[in-house]
Design an enzyme around this catalytic site. Structure first.
Site, mmCIF file in Angstrom:
data_model
loop_
_atom_site.group_PDB
_atom_site.id
_atom_site.type_symbol
_atom_site.label_atom_id
_atom_site.label_comp_id
_atom_site.label_asym_id
_atom_site.label_seq_id
_atom_site.Cartn_x
_atom_site.Cartn_y
_atom_site.Cartn_z
ATOM 1 N N GLY A 46 9.764 12.828 2.320
ATOM 2 C CA GLY A 46 10.750 11.615 1.460
ATOM 3 C C GLY A 46 9.426 10.200 1.297
ATOM 4 N N CYS A 47 8.106 10.173 1.816
ATOM 5 C CA CYS A 47 6.883 9.618 1.369
ATOM 6 C C CYS A 47 6.531 9.683 0.048
ATOM 7 C CB CYS A 47 5.949 9.943 1.800
ATOM 8 S SG CYS A 47 5.638 10.230 3.214
ATOM 9 N N THR A 48 6.642 11.339 -0.403
ATOM 10 C CA THR A 48 6.737 11.114 -2.357
ATOM 11 C C THR A 48 7.653 10.134 -3.423
ATOM 12 O OG1 THR A 48 5.504 13.455 -1.828
ATOM 13 C CG2 THR A 48 6.627 12.700 -4.168
ATOM 14 N N ALA A 51 6.938 6.749 -2.563
ATOM 15 C CA ALA A 51 5.580 6.210 -3.734
ATOM 16 C C ALA A 51 6.152 6.256 -4.952
ATOM 17 C CB ALA A 51 4.657 7.160 -3.503
#
Length: 156
Positions: A46-48, A51
């Site tokens: 999710g963070c990837t 970003a």
């Protein structure tokens, strides 16, 4: 968890970036507004996605005189790997002791698969050059976060 809201003064902070250099919110606000987004852990799915979405709109953000600070409790070395792996073109900041997350009110109890633990809640804050929070992003999907931000910037 007492999350900051629109009109609140943003806590001024200085943190280490992915290159272990100090970055100051106060210094940055002298020239542009800042999107501060909090995320739980570098290089997770999710963070990837979140970003990469912000990476891909860098030109549009610049047109709105906006830069991005991504903040997580990761060490600078992990942030550096994340930047290289995903060719990120904005600043990632290390908040290992989660003091800044506490100050913004995004550190608190979370639940995942029946377990409870303390961690970062995924929220973003648009901070004007006056140091005040002009928008809080608290309802979005990681894959749409960048578009939600652009939509708000287009209304400024």
């Amino acid at each position: 968890m007492n999350t900051l809201t629109v009109g609140d003064s943003a806590p001024l902070f200085t943190l280490l970036d992915e290159n272990e250099k100090e970055v100051s919110l106060a210094q940055t606000l002298k020239t542009q507004q800042v999107l501060v987004y909090f995320y739980p852990k570098a290089m997770t799915p999710g963070c990837t996605v979140q970003a990469q979405g912000l990476r891909d709109i860098k030109a549009e953000l610049a047109n709105h005189n906006t830069c991005v600070f991504g903040i997580s409790p990761d060490e600078p070395k992990r942030l550096a790997k994340f930047c290289v792996r995903d060719e990120l073109n904005f600043t990632l900041l290390s908040d290992v002791d989660h003091k800044v997350a506490d100050d913004f009110g995004v550190w608190g109890l979370k639940k995942f698969m029946g377990k409870e633990y303390d961690g970062i809640h995924r929220l973003s804050f648009l901070i004007g050059q006056d140091g005040k929070i002009s928008h809080v992003f608290n309802k979005f999907k990681t894959k749409d976060h960048h578009q939600v931000v652009l939509d708000v910037l287009a209304q400024q």
